[in-house]
Design a protein around this motif. Structure first.
Motif, PDB file in Angstrom:
ATOM      1  N   THR A   1       0.840  -1.202   0.000  1.00  0.00           N
ATOM      2  CA  THR A   1       0.000   0.000   0.000  1.00  0.00           C
ATOM      3  C   THR A   1       0.870   1.245   0.000  1.00  0.00           C
ATOM      4  OG1 THR A   1      -1.822  -1.116   1.123  1.00  0.00           O
ATOM      5  CG2 THR A   1      -1.754   1.289   1.270  1.00  0.00           C
ATOM      6  N   GLY A   2       1.936   1.218   0.810  1.00  0.00           N
ATOM      7  CA  GLY A   2       2.843   2.367   0.857  1.00  0.00           C
ATOM      8  C   GLY A   2       3.646   2.545  -0.407  1.00  0.00           C
ATOM      9  N   ILE A   3       3.972   1.444  -1.087  1.00  0.00           N
ATOM     10  CA  ILE A   3       4.818   1.526  -2.283  1.00  0.00           C
ATOM     11  C   ILE A   3       3.978   1.717  -3.544  1.00  0.00           C
ATOM     12  CG2 ILE A   3       6.496   0.278  -3.719  1.00  0.00           C
ATOM     13  CD1 ILE A   3       7.372  -1.191  -1.173  1.00  0.00           C
ATOM     14  N   ILE A   4       2.919   0.940  -3.691  1.00  0.00           N
ATOM     15  CA  ILE A   4       2.188   0.881  -4.961  1.00  0.00           C
ATOM     16  C   ILE A   4       0.842   1.605  -4.883  1.00  0.00           C
ATOM     17  CG2 ILE A   4       1.159  -0.656  -6.666  1.00  0.00           C
ATOM     18  CD1 ILE A   4       3.242  -2.754  -5.909  1.00  0.00           C
ATOM     19  N   THR A   5       0.013   1.226  -3.921  1.00  0.00           N
ATOM     20  CA  THR A   5      -1.332   1.796  -3.862  1.00  0.00           C
ATOM     21  C   THR A   5      -1.299   3.305  -3.691  1.00  0.00           C
ATOM     22  OG1 THR A   5      -2.029  -0.262  -2.778  1.00  0.00           O
ATOM     23  CG2 THR A   5      -3.583   1.577  -2.781  1.00  0.00           C
ATOM     24  N   LYS A   6      -0.501   3.773  -2.755  1.00  0.00           N
ATOM     25  CA  LYS A   6      -0.435   5.209  -2.491  1.00  0.00           C
ATOM     26  C   LYS A   6       0.040   5.962  -3.721  1.00  0.00           C
ATOM     27  CE  LYS A   6       1.400   8.541   0.841  1.00  0.00           C
ATOM     28  NZ  LYS A   6       2.262   8.727   2.042  1.00  0.00           N
ATOM     29  N   ALA A   7       1.058   5.422  -4.397  1.00  0.00           N
ATOM     30  CA  ALA A   7       1.567   6.086  -5.598  1.00  0.00           C
ATOM     31  C   ALA A   7       0.520   6.095  -6.698  1.00  0.00           C
ATOM     32  CB  ALA A   7       2.839   5.385  -6.081  1.00  0.00           C
ATOM     33  N   ALA A   8      -0.188   4.968  -6.870  1.00  0.00           N
ATOM     34  CA  ALA A   8      -1.233   4.907  -7.900  1.00  0.00           C
ATOM     35  C   ALA A   8      -2.344   5.905  -7.603  1.00  0.00           C
ATOM     36  CB  ALA A   8      -1.791   3.491  -7.987  1.00  0.00           C
ATOM     37  N   ASP A   9      -2.718   6.016  -6.328  1.00  0.00           N
ATOM     38  CA  ASP A   9      -3.764   6.970  -5.953  1.00  0.00           C
ATOM     39  C   ASP A   9      -3.314   8.406  -6.200  1.00  0.00           C
ATOM     40  OD1 ASP A   9      -5.332   4.859  -5.204  1.00  0.00           O
ATOM     41  OD2 ASP A   9      -4.966   5.079  -3.052  1.00  0.00           O
ATOM     42  N   GLN A  10      -2.058   8.701  -5.860  1.00  0.00           N
ATOM     43  CA  GLN A  10      -1.547  10.059  -6.053  1.00  0.00           C
ATOM     44  C   GLN A  10      -1.478  10.414  -7.535  1.00  0.00           C
ATOM     45  OE1 GLN A  10       2.104   9.558  -3.889  1.00  0.00           O
ATOM     46  NE2 GLN A  10       1.262  10.396  -1.990  1.00  0.00           N
ATOM     47  N   ALA A  11      -0.999   9.462  -8.343  1.00  0.00           N
ATOM     48  CA  ALA A  11      -0.954   9.717  -9.785  1.00  0.00           C
ATOM     49  C   ALA A  11      -2.363   9.823 -10.352  1.00  0.00           C
ATOM     50  CB  ALA A  11      -0.174   8.594 -10.486  1.00  0.00           C
ATOM     51  N   GLY A  12      -3.271   8.987  -9.832  1.00  0.00           N
ATOM     52  CA  GLY A  12      -4.636   8.998 -10.327  1.00  0.00           C
ATOM     53  C   GLY A  12      -5.369  10.299 -10.043  1.00  0.00           C
ATOM     54  N   ARG A  13      -5.131  10.909  -8.881  1.00  0.00           N
ATOM     55  CA  ARG A  13      -5.845  12.154  -8.580  1.00  0.00           C
ATOM     56  C   ARG A  13      -5.363  13.295  -9.473  1.00  0.00           C
ATOM     57  NH1 ARG A  13      -3.261  12.962  -2.558  1.00  0.00           N
ATOM     58  NH2 ARG A  13      -1.258  13.883  -3.201  1.00  0.00           N
ATOM     59  N   MET A  14      -4.073  13.273  -9.870  1.00  0.00           N
ATOM     60  CA  MET A  14      -3.600  14.294 -10.801  1.00  0.00           C
ATOM     61  C   MET A  14      -4.211  14.068 -12.180  1.00  0.00           C
ATOM     62  SD  MET A  14       0.279  15.439 -11.929  1.00  0.00           S
ATOM     63  CE  MET A  14       0.894  15.324 -10.248  1.00  0.00           C
ATOM     64  N   ARG A  15      -4.269  12.807 -12.593  1.00  0.00           N
ATOM     65  CA  ARG A  15      -4.910  12.488 -13.875  1.00  0.00           C
ATOM     66  C   ARG A  15      -6.368  12.912 -13.870  1.00  0.00           C
ATOM     67  NH1 ARG A  15      -6.253   6.704 -13.708  1.00  0.00           N
ATOM     68  NH2 ARG A  15      -7.837   7.703 -12.409  1.00  0.00           N
ATOM     69  N   ASP A  16      -7.061  12.614 -12.771  1.00  0.00           N
ATOM     70  CA  ASP A  16      -8.483  12.983 -12.677  1.00  0.00           C
ATOM     71  C   ASP A  16      -8.657  14.497 -12.765  1.00  0.00           C
ATOM     72  OD1 ASP A  16      -9.026  10.320 -12.385  1.00  0.00           O
ATOM     73  OD2 ASP A  16      -9.307  10.401 -10.211  1.00  0.00           O
ATOM     74  N   GLY A  17      -7.744  15.242 -12.128  1.00  0.00           N
ATOM     75  CA  GLY A  17      -7.843  16.692 -12.178  1.00  0.00           C
ATOM     76  C   GLY A  17      -7.683  17.234 -13.585  1.00  0.00           C
ATOM     77  N   ILE A  18      -6.745  16.678 -14.322  1.00  0.00           N
ATOM     78  CA  ILE A  18      -6.529  17.126 -15.706  1.00  0.00           C
ATOM     79  C   ILE A  18      -7.744  16.796 -16.565  1.00  0.00           C
ATOM     80  CG2 ILE A  18      -5.112  16.797 -17.763  1.00  0.00           C
ATOM     81  CD1 ILE A  18      -2.743  16.239 -15.891  1.00  0.00           C
ATOM     82  N   GLU A  19      -8.270  15.578 -16.398  1.00  0.00           N
ATOM     83  CA  GLU A  19      -9.412  15.171 -17.213  1.00  0.00           C
ATOM     84  C   GLU A  19     -10.681  15.930 -16.819  1.00  0.00           C
ATOM     85  OE1 GLU A  19      -9.542  10.970 -16.615  1.00  0.00           O
ATOM     86  OE2 GLU A  19      -8.081  10.541 -18.203  1.00  0.00           O
ATOM     87  N   ARG A  20     -10.864  16.199 -15.517  1.00  0.00           N
ATOM     88  CA  ARG A  20     -12.081  16.863 -15.048  1.00  0.00           C
ATOM     89  C   ARG A  20     -12.079  18.353 -15.362  1.00  0.00           C
ATOM     90  NH1 ARG A  20     -11.333  15.891  -9.950  1.00  0.00           N
ATOM     91  NH2 ARG A  20     -10.232  17.868  -9.633  1.00  0.00           N
ATOM     92  N   ASP A  21     -10.937  19.002 -15.100  1.00  0.00           N
ATOM     93  CA  ASP A  21     -10.885  20.460 -15.179  1.00  0.00           C
ATOM     94  C   ASP A  21     -10.155  20.984 -16.405  1.00  0.00           C
ATOM     95  OD1 ASP A  21     -12.143  20.513 -12.664  1.00  0.00           O
ATOM     96  OD2 ASP A  21     -10.206  20.321 -11.649  1.00  0.00           O
ATOM     97  N   GLY A  22      -9.481  20.113 -17.130  1.00  0.00           N
ATOM     98  CA  GLY A  22      -8.716  20.586 -18.286  1.00  0.00           C
ATOM     99  C   GLY A  22      -7.433  21.291 -17.904  1.00  0.00           C
ATOM    100  N   GLY A  23      -6.961  21.079 -16.682  1.00  0.00           N
ATOM    101  CA  GLY A  23      -5.719  21.701 -16.243  1.00  0.00           C
ATOM    102  C   GLY A  23      -5.541  21.558 -14.756  1.00  0.00           C
ATOM    103  N   LEU A  24      -4.525  22.225 -14.214  1.00  0.00           N
ATOM    104  CA  LEU A  24      -4.236  22.178 -12.781  1.00  0.00           C
ATOM    105  C   LEU A  24      -3.915  23.582 -12.287  1.00  0.00           C
ATOM    106  CD1 LEU A  24      -1.789  19.110 -12.666  1.00  0.00           C
ATOM    107  CD2 LEU A  24      -4.193  19.088 -11.972  1.00  0.00           C
ATOM    108  N   ARG A  25      -4.327  23.857 -11.045  1.00  0.00           N
ATOM    109  CA  ARG A  25      -3.887  25.091 -10.397  1.00  0.00           C
ATOM    110  C   ARG A  25      -2.694  24.744  -9.524  1.00  0.00           C
ATOM    111  NH1 ARG A  25      -5.508  28.261  -5.694  1.00  0.00           N
ATOM    112  NH2 ARG A  25      -7.212  26.804  -5.249  1.00  0.00           N
TER     113      ARG A  25
END
Length: 751
Positions: free
Chosen positions: A393-417
């Protein structure tokens, strides 16, 4: 084993199990035997302790070659013992435990594998970790009396001196044999010389304990390290079995708890040292010294240094295969703090600030990378399911979740603040990939993506490419062009690929990608649903899809090993072995030209060109030539549109257009016409990305390449152009035969 001196027996096992080769050559063998030597050594040493505790006498004297016969026969028993222990692990598995297979993979790796990465790479990384920061290095020296460089030098010197001793025994045997052969009189050799030669032959394979070990003074002289430091290192890395019995050490070893992993040195009763094999040296130095650092005030400094080193090395590796990309490293950005903020979908009102390790942007491609410098604990390596879940969870799950939330932000909002930068518009991004880079080499686990999904460590809708730093560095050194890297990233993250292909190592998957593409046939029915303008799937396509079977890839790294170990030769002797490469493609010249011209979208266009079957790539390479060879009699130029629909996701569709510009045509007008057609045709087909290759008929050169990633409604002028498009059913993947006619004899062909 009680009958034998453990030191002598281990040396016999070393000569029997370890691969050997002439100096300067790399030994290649299917079974290195490290696990067998370790198990034999542990049992022999525990048996000696057990006998001593029972008041038994010293090991019996043995006949010549008796130990060699014993070790040769014991090999099959040792292998059988390991297999039985593995079977016991399988039988003991709880069927309801979703992490059972992952646990077995980790345990099996600990028992059987040594150095899933090249030791030279791991050594450089470990020394940079432990000795690369002055504060950390000073803490080691103050607390232990030595640093990592010195520790590794002592371990390596033990191995080297044992090799010298072995070679000296070989030379002595050869010299004694030659002298005995030269003493022939009346057809008989001198009996004393013959007996002497025989003793040298025996000592070559079954030496006395002092010949199989090295002294502290010898190590100090060889390394130039002060003798008191050498003694401190030996004491830190000496094996101590305590009161363990042979049965106990076997149970621990086969459960993945190998005491030699961090303490591989065996010290004889005379104070001399033996290293059973060198494969654990770099692992032992790092993990042993990290044990000390965890108890020191320098641990936090070390942890930060470890993370910084991983981030810098990851950035350097990606820079090799993504030239011209824009990087944001170790930055902070904003996401919704609650459901209310998420519903507003207004990034200016987001209040939760989070960290990102790397965001790499190249035209329409975004690659999100999270670095994880934490390691598997000893409990995880021993197969403890609860701790495995915590560590993964510390090595893989957490990293996947962190990468996923950035991806979701780009797809949802069309960018990042982004903190300190403000709003970053990323609405042009059409392809997002996530990567997790681990500092530890967890090859067997990281390639078992399907098992990680089944265990809930990863989510099926958010599968990053999880790779070790060393594998990432090697892969980025192997790829010949960036488009190959992006194509591998696409294939490697495909959920179907994670189920269809299983391999013991990431490099086996990558080399299979070089060989055969790592391709899985998508479900034709789902492809048709994603691209309804395509014909209904044929019976043959459905049969081909259903006939696919999971593949277990065996080791494919022999050629890679030879290249790696010869690539830095300085010109003396044979040159380096060939570098593994992707199967040559006829479309490579076009891929390279797009990159050289820095055409917008060159990376994603190139990866898509390389993604087709070999026959398709040949056709793509000929399309421009075919159009130029068959100009339109009306001098209006030719065109050919080919949709790329080998996916069940409409967002992955492409439209390729080849077109010609006839002699005398206005370049600007012809270019605008092609761009208009490309965008309108994309809209008609519902395809998000496309590219048009415009060739000049008089010169036969590629005049322009136009990328189009526009999505959404068309403007009025382009909407009008839709009226003149042929229906989707008229699309052809090559020039219609009726359009062909012989090329003019004075036309210049460009290869």
């Amino acid at each position: 084993m009680r009958r034998f001196d453990p030191i002598r027996l281990i040396e016999v096992a070393r000569l029997t199990f370890l691969p050997m080769a002439p100096e300067g050559e790399m030994p290649v063998t299917a079974e290195a035997g490290a696990a067998l030597i370790e198990l034999l050594a542990l049992v022999a040493l525990a048996a000696q302790q057990e006998a001593a505790a029972a008041g038994a006498s010293d090991p019996d004297s043995v006949e010549d070659q008796e130990m060699s016969r014993f070790v040769s026969e014991a090999k099959e028993e040792l292998v059988g013992l390991l297999h039985l222990a593995q079977m016991r692990s399988f039988v003991a598995v709880d069927p309801a435990d979703k992490l059972a297979m992952v646990s077995l993979l980790i345990r099996g790796t600990e028992v059987w594998m040594r150095n899933s990465s090249y030791p030279e790479m791991v050594e450089a990384t470990n020394l940079a970790l432990l000795d690369g920061d002055p504060i950390v290095r000073a803490a080691l020296t103050a607390g232990l009396g030595f640093d990592a460089t010195e520790a590794l030098a002592v371990l390596n010197a033990c191995h080297d001196l044992q090799h010298v001793s072995m070679n000296d025994r070989v030379d002595a045997m050869r010299e004694a044999t030659l002298i005995a052969m030269g003493s022939m009189q009346d057809g008989e050799p001198d009996p004393e010389l013959t007996e002497f030669a025989k003793s040298k032959f025996v000592s070559m394979f079954e030496p006395a304990a002092n010949e199989a070990t090295v002294g502290i003074g010898e190590v100090a002289a060889t390394t130039g390290i002060a003798e008191e430091r050498v003694r401190a290192i030996v004491e830190r890395f000496r094996l101590d079995l305590g009161t363990a019995t042979p049965a106990e050490v076997v149970d621990e070893f086969t459960a993945g708890k190998n005491p030699m992993r961090t303490r591989p040195l065996i010290v004889s009763s005379a104070g001399r040292v033996m290293l059973p094999h060198p494969a654990l040296n770099v692992v032992a130095v790092r993990e042993n010294l990290e044990e000390h650092l965890k108890t020191s005030a320098a641990w936090n400094k070390y942890a930060k240094h470890r993370g910084d080193l991983l981030e810098s090395r990851t950035r350097a590796a990606l820079s090799r295969v993504l030239p011209g990309a824009r990087y944001r490293d170790a930055f902070e950005y904003y996401i919704p703090a609650n459901d209310h903020e998420a519903k507003t979908a207004d990034p200016e009102k987001y209040t939760k600030r989070v960290e990102g390790d790397h965001l790499v942007l190249l035209d329409d491609v975004a690659i999100i990378v999270e670095d994880k410098a934490v390691a598997l604990s000893a409990l995880s390596r021993g197969g403890k399911t609860v701790r495995i879940r915590t560590d993964l969870t510390g090595i893989i799950t957490k990293a996947a979740d962190q990468a996923g939330r950035m991806r979701d932000g780009i797809e949802r909002d069309g960018g990042l603040r982004i903190e300190g930068e403000g709003w970053v518009d990323l609405s042009h991004i059409r392809e997002i990939h996530t990567i997790t880079v681990s500092l530890d080499d967890l090859s067997t686990v990281l390639t078992a993506t399907a098992e990680l999904v089944r265990a809930g460590v990863l989510s099926l809708d958010s599968i990053p490419w999880t790779v070790s730093l060393h594998d990432l560095e090697l892969i980025t050194e192997l790829v010949a062009r960036p488009a190959e890297f992006l194509l591998y990233l696409r294939r490697r993250r495909n959920p179907d690929v994670t189920v269809m292909f299983t391999a013991p190592d990431e490099l086996d998957l990558f080399l299979y990608f070089f060989e055969a593409g790592l391709w899985v046939e998508p479900d034709p029915a789902q492809v048709h649903a994603a691209f309804p303008f395509m014909p209904e799937p044929t019976a043959g396509e459905l049969r081909r899809y259903r006939s696919q079977q999971p593949v277990y890839l065996s080791s494919r790294t022999d050629a890679l090993d030879k290249w790696f170990h010869t690539k830095d030769r300085d010109g003396l002797g044979p040159g380096p072995a060939p570098k593994p490469a992707m199967v040559p493609s006829p479309i490579e010249p076009l891929v390279d030209e797009l990159q050289e011209r820095n055409v917008t979208g060159w990376l994603s266009i190139g990866a898509t060109l390389l993604s087709g079957a070999t026959s398709i790539q040949h056709q793509f390479a000929r399309n421009g030539e075919d159009l130029l060879d068959n100009p339109s009699p009306s001098r209006r130029g030719r065109s050919l549109a080919v949709p790329i629909t080998a996916s069940v996701d409409p967002a992955e569709g492409w439209l390729f257009v080849w077109a010609t510009r006839p002699a005398g045509a206005d370049p600007a007008g012809a270019g605008q016409h092609v761009r208009t057609y490309l965008r309108a045709k994309k809209h008609q087909l519902g395809i998000p990305r496309g590219v048009a290759f415009l060739y000049d008929e008089p010169t036969r050169d590629l005049a322009e390449a136009y990328y189009d990633g526009h999505i959404g409604p068309l403007d009025t002028g382009l909407t009008e152009a839709l009226r003149y498009l042929r229906p989707a059913s008229d699309l052809q993947n090559r020039l219609h035969p009726n359009a062909k006619r012989p090329a003019k004899t004075n036309a210049r062909r460009k290869r």
